[in-house]
Motif scaffolding. Sequence first.
Motif, PDB file in Angstrom:
ATOM      1  N   LYS A  86       0.831  -1.197   0.000  1.00 60.89           N
ATOM      2  CA  LYS A  86       0.000   0.000   0.000  1.00 60.89           C
ATOM      3  C   LYS A  86       0.866   1.247   0.000  1.00 60.89           C
ATOM      4  N   PHE A 103      -4.421   0.791  -1.225  1.00 60.24           N
ATOM      5  CA  PHE A 103      -3.885  -0.555  -1.367  1.00 60.24           C
ATOM      6  C   PHE A 103      -3.536  -0.880  -2.819  1.00 60.24           C
ATOM      7  N   ASN A 142      -6.275  -5.060   8.143  1.00 55.57           N
ATOM      8  CA  ASN A 142      -5.192  -5.458   7.245  1.00 55.57           C
ATOM      9  C   ASN A 142      -4.922  -6.957   7.338  1.00 55.57           C
TER      10      ASN A 142
END
Length: 153
Positions: A86, A103, A142
Motif C-alpha cells: 500500500k 492498497f 489489514n
Amino acid sequence: MAKEIERKFLLKGDDWRKLAEGSVYRQGYIPTQGATVRVRIVGNQGYLTIKGPSVKYSRSEFEYPIPIEDAKEMLETLCDRPLIEKIRYKVEWGGLIWEIDEFEGVNKGLILAEVELSDEKQEIELPSWIGEEVSSNPRYYNRNLVKYPFSQW
C-alpha cells in the motif's frame, strides 16, 4: 502498556490527495494464536509490531524498529501470503493525523483512512472526504485482507 485507539473509515472523493505525499509500505503477518504479529518495511526501515485483540476501538500495541535485512527475510520466509502492499498518505486535519492507505496488489481499489485517538470517546471533526465508518468491521482489518483480499469480495 502501549495502547492503540483507532477508528477506520472508507473515503469519498479524491480531495485528500492534494494534501499529502505517500510512502510505500510492504507488510506481512506471521501466523499466531490470539495476537497479531506484523512485519513491515517503510522506506529503508523495518518494524516488528505485536498487537493484542481489539476491544471496540482499542488494543495493546508494541512496535520496534528492526534491521531492514531481518524484515525482508521475515517477509519472505515467515509471513502469510499475499503480502499487504500500500501507499500511505498522512494528512493533518482537525488537530489529528489521518493515515490514508491506498492498497495495491490483490487489494487494489481499496482506500481506507485511519485516525489514532487518545481516548475512545474523543470527539473528532470528520473531513469532507471521509465516508462510512468501518472500525468494527473485521473485513477491513489489514490482517484479514491477507486471507480475504478486496479483489475477491
